[in-house]
Design a protein around this motif. Structure first.
Motif, PDB file in Angstrom:
ATOM      1  N   ARG A  55       0.896  -0.980  -0.133  1.00 56.90           N
ATOM      2  CA  ARG A  55      -0.123   0.128   0.010  1.00 56.90           C
ATOM      3  C   ARG A  55       0.903   1.297  -0.094  1.00 56.90           C
ATOM      4  O   ARG A  55       0.704   2.043  -0.479  1.00 56.90           O
ATOM      5  CB  ARG A  55      -1.487   0.014   1.653  1.00 56.90           C
ATOM      6  N   HIS A  56       1.871   1.274   0.566  1.00 56.45           N
ATOM      7  CA  HIS A  56       2.681   2.527   0.784  1.00 56.45           C
ATOM      8  C   HIS A  56       3.192   2.707  -0.854  1.00 56.45           C
ATOM      9  O   HIS A  56       3.223   4.497  -0.832  1.00 56.45           O
ATOM     10  CB  HIS A  56       4.362   2.184   1.547  1.00 56.45           C
ATOM     11  N   LEU A  57       3.521   2.564  -1.546  1.00 60.96           N
ATOM     12  CA  LEU A  57       3.706   2.484  -2.929  1.00 60.96           C
ATOM     13  C   LEU A  57       2.743   2.985  -3.534  1.00 60.96           C
ATOM     14  O   LEU A  57       2.757   3.951  -4.573  1.00 60.96           O
ATOM     15  CB  LEU A  57       4.459   1.331  -3.949  1.00 60.96           C
ATOM     16  N   ASP A  58       1.816   2.108  -3.734  1.00 61.34           N
ATOM     17  CA  ASP A  58       0.646   2.531  -3.634  1.00 61.34           C
ATOM     18  C   ASP A  58       0.392   4.168  -3.738  1.00 61.34           C
ATOM     19  O   ASP A  58      -0.486   5.016  -4.400  1.00 61.34           O
ATOM     20  CB  ASP A  58      -0.811   2.003  -3.489  1.00 61.34           C
ATOM     21  N   LEU A  59       0.487   4.722  -2.126  1.00 57.46           N
ATOM     22  CA  LEU A  59       0.602   6.187  -1.573  1.00 57.46           C
ATOM     23  C   LEU A  59       0.699   6.720  -2.636  1.00 57.46           C
ATOM     24  O   LEU A  59       0.469   7.902  -2.681  1.00 57.46           O
ATOM     25  CB  LEU A  59       0.540   6.162  -0.326  1.00 57.46           C
TER      26      LEU A  59
END
Length: 185
Positions: A55-59
């Protein structure tokens, strides 16, 4: 300096010839070095499964996802504030249960080492909140995490947040009116 690095910069803020706001840097320092490259700028993070696992990359690469997280946080805090202003009391109920109840769903099972006891993660907050009404709290709610050991997809997560609201001496019409107030403002 690579894509994904976080730097601190000092200098003056100016507009470029094309009108972009920029920092004319006179001094900078590396705050955090990115150990892995970010996803490709043009193709982005297209693997749906990877987007949910990392999720951190998606954000980082998808501003619309960041915006969704921001909106969700605002909705949650607004809902709590509205219920508090209407005299409801938010009470955290147990997450670990000796037997599952309150909904028809398969629970996640776990084990408490010290107590030598099999437990399940809650599948609903309903039963504990209803017991609080019986115990003398006239208006209660919980906005809490629920765990259901069932399928997973982009539309269904086995761990999710729900809100349950209970009011003594209220019928379904009172609860419909409350729901309209909460949703419509």
């Amino acid at each position: 300096v690579d894509s994904g690095d976080i730097i601190g910069a000092q200098g003056s803020i100016r507009r470029t010839d094309k009108g972009e706001l920029s920092v004319y840097c006179t001094e900078w320092t590396m705050l955090t070095k990115s150990t892995l490259p970010l996803p490709d700028k043009y193709h982005g993070l297209t693997d749906i499964s990877k987007r949910y696992r990392q999720r951190h990359l998606d954000l980082i690469v998808n501003p619309s996802v960041r915006d969704t997280f921001f909106k969700r946080a605002k909705i949650t805090s607004t809902l709590r504030r509205q219920l508090d202003e209407l005299g409801f009391l938010e009470i955290e109920t147990p997450v670990l249960h000796t037997q599952s109840g309150g909904a028809e769903a398969k629970p996640f099972e776990t084990y408490h080492n010290t107590m030598d006891m099999d437990l399940t993660l809650r599948i609903a907050t309903e039963l504990h909140l209803k017991r609080l009404i019986i115990g003398g709290f006239p208006r209660v709610y919980e906005l809490g995490r629920i765990f259901r050991n069932e399928g997973i997809s982009t539309r269904h997560n086995p761990e999710f947040t729900s809100v349950e609201v209970y009011q003594a001496y209220a019928d379904y019409e009172d609860m419909m009116e409350l729901t309209e107030k909460l949703v419509c403002g």
